[in-house]
Scaffold this motif. Structure first.
Motif, PDB file in Angstrom:
ATOM      1  N   LEU A 109       0.794  -1.233   0.000  1.00 14.84           N
ATOM      2  CA  LEU A 109       0.000   0.000   0.000  1.00 14.84           C
ATOM      3  C   LEU A 109       0.831   1.289   0.000  1.00 14.84           C
ATOM      4  O   LEU A 109       0.588   2.181  -0.817  1.00 14.84           O
ATOM      5  N   PRO A 110       1.853   1.408   0.886  1.00 11.64           N
ATOM      6  CA  PRO A 110       2.638   2.658   0.858  1.00 11.64           C
ATOM      7  C   PRO A 110       3.314   2.859  -0.492  1.00 11.64           C
ATOM      8  O   PRO A 110       3.434   3.991  -0.965  1.00 11.64           O
ATOM      9  N   ALA A 112       2.120   1.830  -3.332  1.00 14.02           N
ATOM     10  CA  ALA A 112       1.084   2.238  -4.286  1.00 14.02           C
ATOM     11  C   ALA A 112       0.847   3.733  -4.192  1.00 14.02           C
ATOM     12  O   ALA A 112       0.774   4.434  -5.199  1.00 14.02           O
ATOM     13  N   TYR A 113       0.749   4.230  -2.944  1.00 19.32           N
ATOM     14  CA  TYR A 113       0.550   5.675  -2.782  1.00 19.32           C
ATOM     15  C   TYR A 113       1.790   6.442  -3.200  1.00 19.32           C
ATOM     16  O   TYR A 113       1.713   7.609  -3.549  1.00 19.32           O
ATOM     17  N   GLY A 115       3.540   5.691  -5.773  1.00 21.25           N
ATOM     18  CA  GLY A 115       3.611   5.691  -7.234  1.00 21.25           C
ATOM     19  C   GLY A 115       4.609   4.687  -7.805  1.00 21.25           C
ATOM     20  O   GLY A 115       5.115   4.864  -8.896  1.00 21.25           O
TER      21      GLY A 115
ATOM     22  N   MET B   1       0.415   6.859  -7.684  1.00 21.61           N
ATOM     23  CA  MET B   1      -1.004   6.507  -7.542  1.00 21.61           C
ATOM     24  C   MET B   1      -1.744   6.940  -8.789  1.00 21.61           C
ATOM     25  O   MET B   1      -2.034   8.112  -8.974  1.00 21.61           O
ATOM     26  N   GLU B   5      -5.279   2.451 -10.292  1.00 23.27           N
ATOM     27  CA  GLU B   5      -5.109   2.035  -8.901  1.00 23.27           C
ATOM     28  C   GLU B   5      -6.309   2.466  -8.054  1.00 23.27           C
ATOM     29  O   GLU B   5      -6.852   1.678  -7.274  1.00 23.27           O
ATOM     30  N   PHE B   9      -9.003   0.193  -5.954  1.00 23.58           N
ATOM     31  CA  PHE B   9      -9.334   0.350  -4.530  1.00 23.58           C
ATOM     32  C   PHE B   9     -10.841   0.502  -4.363  1.00 23.58           C
ATOM     33  O   PHE B   9     -11.440  -0.054  -3.450  1.00 23.58           O
ATOM     34  N   ILE B 335       0.051   6.197   6.359  1.00 26.86           N
ATOM     35  CA  ILE B 335       1.128   5.634   5.550  1.00 26.86           C
ATOM     36  C   ILE B 335       1.319   6.410   4.251  1.00 26.86           C
ATOM     37  O   ILE B 335       1.997   5.958   3.352  1.00 26.86           O
ATOM     38  N   GLY B 336       0.707   7.593   4.200  1.00 30.75           N
ATOM     39  CA  GLY B 336       1.085   8.516   3.129  1.00 30.75           C
ATOM     40  C   GLY B 336       0.117   8.656   1.989  1.00 30.75           C
ATOM     41  O   GLY B 336       0.506   9.099   0.910  1.00 30.75           O
ATOM     42  N   PRO B 338      -2.209  10.591  -0.182  1.00 29.14           N
ATOM     43  CA  PRO B 338      -2.541  12.003  -0.297  1.00 29.14           C
ATOM     44  C   PRO B 338      -4.063  12.187  -0.301  1.00 29.14           C
ATOM     45  O   PRO B 338      -4.811  11.236  -0.556  1.00 29.14           O
TER      46      PRO B 338
END
Lengths: 242, 419
Positions: A109-110, A112-113, A115, B1, B5, B9, B335-336, B338
């Motif tokens: 997950l981290p 994915a965020y 990029g 992201m 993606e 989700f 966990i970041g 945005p």
């Protein structure tokens, strides 16, 4: 050498007027790269508030906070999200894995965020799970894992982005003694490998694994003890690896 | 992201609560299907009414008495025309066969192609060898009526001027009458009795189809004018005179000629109000289409409300979802994630719900439009499909934006503390 953490005279006040609660009353804390710091204190000592500030989840009412040389308080929402993503790896007391997502997807997950491309993401997530000894549990969902295993998944998730700082909030608070040893062993090995770790705890056992112990009471630092040199090995590494 | 993606989700979020997602989708589905189907029903009825008006005959003008002498019936639709002049009327004259003859005068009315005087008798009992049927309308007229009123014969023949002159008891029957009296038999040449009077069937009219459920256009019989007068209606006034103009361009001129001839014959003018009215197909068509479009708009408005309710359902369920997943949102932020990613995820979830509901609604509406609803064959209007789908997606975006914004604005520290 640049500091990983540089908290200068941070105060935090919740509420206002007569009901105002002073959670932090001027805390200054510097952490060098490679250090392993345990922040100790009883409930209400302000350690959770400090951890929220260090974790970029909250900003101090007054004072400054630099993470890896960046003044986090001055960043906007989006950049703070990037900082949380790239520079900090969180480990929570209650694991905080996302339900109905497999271990490897939680770890991804981290990334994915952040990029990262899917193939690279999968490779790094599997490597992180391997590091915490869960290579055989990658497709299990959180509710199919024991508490210790869940916490190890959470550690893998915190590590997968190679953060500057690994921040753990009572990481062993919800674990039995065997799992506690597993987790502390992982922390000690990470510290030995040069990672910067800050652990918030109220258990002396846990704090003894750190190279440096900071005690908080009523929003102030009352004690700062070094158990091992910054560039040395954590004091109880031998026990947990034995 | 990236976008893919975020969609992944969102799909995962929806799949986590299948029942809830399905029910929310159902709300939009019903709304979209209702909009498309009701507009289709409105359009279908409008088209069928237009078709029926055209069936009454092109380029025709219907002259009917505006006094009580006209009686019921008439060739189809009657339109009340406002009496512009309510001045004293000494004597209202009924329409007569002489009026019809005067209208047929080429010198006085050069634009008139044919004139058919009409008497009609409603609900006449007819029987054939034990089978009986109440004919909705028996029309007595001249042969020119068939062409003027656009009623071709499917089997047999029309009757002729000779039959009219001789007042022969011959009759042309509609499909409904033929089926009810003869079933599978060929009616041509058989003798039926209409209220006790024997008539010989010479022809069967081509099926006209239903007039939108109001009236069966095939439940009628047409016989020579004097025969009907002799046996059914008596020699009273005419119910109407059907006038056919030479062409569509001649209709207005013909209407003016009819007016002048009848005004003269009935002594209309000055303070005397007209005792007849002229029905023009073109104006009738305009009035009816205005009425049916109002009807369609009304149906669409009712359906739009159900779509709106479906949209509110989406807001509701998304708010529940956001509250339920507050902790998850907190974790993602810690966990970041945005703000944009969280906003996107919940917005896409809401939009997916409404889009899936919209697509299924279109499918169901198109399937439902294959059936006849309340005697009307629905006609799916493509623009209504596009509009309903567009609106459903817009609803997802609009009604989803509030919960999604709430999720995105959550502060991670509070979200994490949430139990």
């Amino acid at each position: 050498m640049s500091l990983v953490l540089d908290v200068r005279d941070a105060t935090k006040v919740y509420g206002a007027g007569e009901t105002a609660v002073h959670a932090l009353r001027g805390v200054s804390l510097q952490v060098e790269p490679g250090d392993y710091v345990a922040i100790m204190g009883a409930s209400g000592s302000g350690k959770s508030t400090l951890m929220n500030i260090i974790g970029c989840l909250d900003v101090p009412s007054a004072g400054e906070f630099h993470l890896d040389g960046v003044d986090v308080g001055a960043l906007d929402d989006r950049r703070q999200a990037v900082v949380r993503n790239r520079k900090i790896g969180f480990v929570f007391q209650s694991f905080n894995l996302i339900p109905r997502m497999s271990a490897v997807m939680n770890v991804e997950l981290p990334l994915a965020y952040g990029g990262v491309r899917p193939a690279e993401r999968r490779r790094r997530a599997l490597a992180a799970l391997d590091l915490v000894g869960l290579a055989d549990r990658v497709n299990h969902q959180p509710n199919e894992l024991s508490g210790g295993q869940q916490q190890r998944v959470a550690i893998a998730r915190a590590l997968v982005n190679s953060p500057t700082l690994l921040l753990a909030d009572e990481p062993t608070g919800a674990l039995d003694s065997t799992s506690t040893l597993d987790v502390l062993g992982i922390f000690d090995r990470l510290s030995a490998a040069g990672r910067t770790i800050v652990v918030i705890t109220h258990e002396a056992d846990v704090a003894e694994h750190a190279k440096r112990v900071v005690r908080l009471r009523d929003g102030r630092i009352i004690e700062d003890t070094r158990l091992a040199p910054v560039d040395g090995l954590p004091p109880r590494l031998k026990e947990v690896t034995a | 992201m990236n976008a893919v993606e975020i969609v992944r989700f969102a799909v995962r979020g929806l799949a986590a609560n299948k029942m809830r997602s399905a029910l929310t989708t159902l709300g939009i589905l019903i709304g979209v299907a209702a909009v498309i189907l009701l507009v289709a029903v409105g359009e279908g009825s409008s088209q069928s009414i237009q078709r029926n008006i055209q069936q009454l005959g092109a380029n025709t003008l219907t002259v009917s008495s505006s006094t009580g002498g006209g009686g019921g019936g008439g060739g189809g639709f009657r339109m009340a025309q406002p009496q512009e002049d309510t001045g004293p009327r000494t004597q209202a004259k009924p329409l007569t066969v002489d009026d019809a003859r005067a209208l047929a005068d080429k010198a006085a009315a050069p634009h008139v192609a044919s004139v058919s005087p009409v008497v009609s008798a409603n609900s006449q009992a007819a029987s054939y060898e034990g089978a009986s049927h109440s004919i909705q309308q028996v029309v007595g007229t001249y042969p020119s009526y068939f062409e003027a009123s656009n009623k071709p014969v499917a089997k047999g023949a029309y009757f002729f001027n000779d039959d009219v002159l001789a007042a022969r008891k011959v009759i042309v029957i509609g499909q409904t009458v033929a089926e009810n009296l003869f079933g599978a038999l060929d009616p041509v040449g058989k003798q039926i009795t209409v209220t006790g009077v024997p008539f010989t069937v010479v022809g069967v009219l081509k099926e006209a189809g239903s007039t939108g459920g109001f009236q069966d256009a095939d439940d009628l019989a047409i016989a020579p004018l004097p025969s009907v007068q002799q046996s059914l209606t008596g020699f009273g006034p005419l119910n109407q005179i059907l006038v056919k103009a030479g062409s569509a361009d001649d209709v207005a001129a013909a209407q003016a000629e009819i007016t002048s001839v009848l005004d003269q014959r009935h002594g209309v003018g000055g303070t005397v109000a007209a005792d007849y009215q002229i029905l023009n197909q073109a104006t009738l068509q305009e009035t009816v289409s205005a009425a049916t479009s109002t009807f369609t708009v009304l149906l669409a408005a009712v359906a739009a409300i159900s779509l709106l309710v479906g949209g509110i359902g989406i807001t509701n369920i998304m708010l529940v979802t956001v509250t339920e997943r507050t902790r998850e949102i907190g974790i993602r932020k810690a966990i970041g994630a945005p703000r944009g990613a969280i906003l996107g995820q919940f917005l896409v979830e809401a939009t997916l719900l409404s889009l899936i509901g919209g697509l299924l609604g279109v499918a169901i509406a198109v399937a439902g439009a294959q059936f006849t609803i309340a005697g009307i064959t629905p006609v799916v209007v493509p623009s209504s499909v596009v509009l309903a789908l567009g609106v459903s997606v817009a609803i997802g975006l609009f009604f989803g934006s509030y919960p999604a914004n709430r999720a995105a604005k959550l502060r991670p520290i509070e979200a994490l503390r949430f139990e």
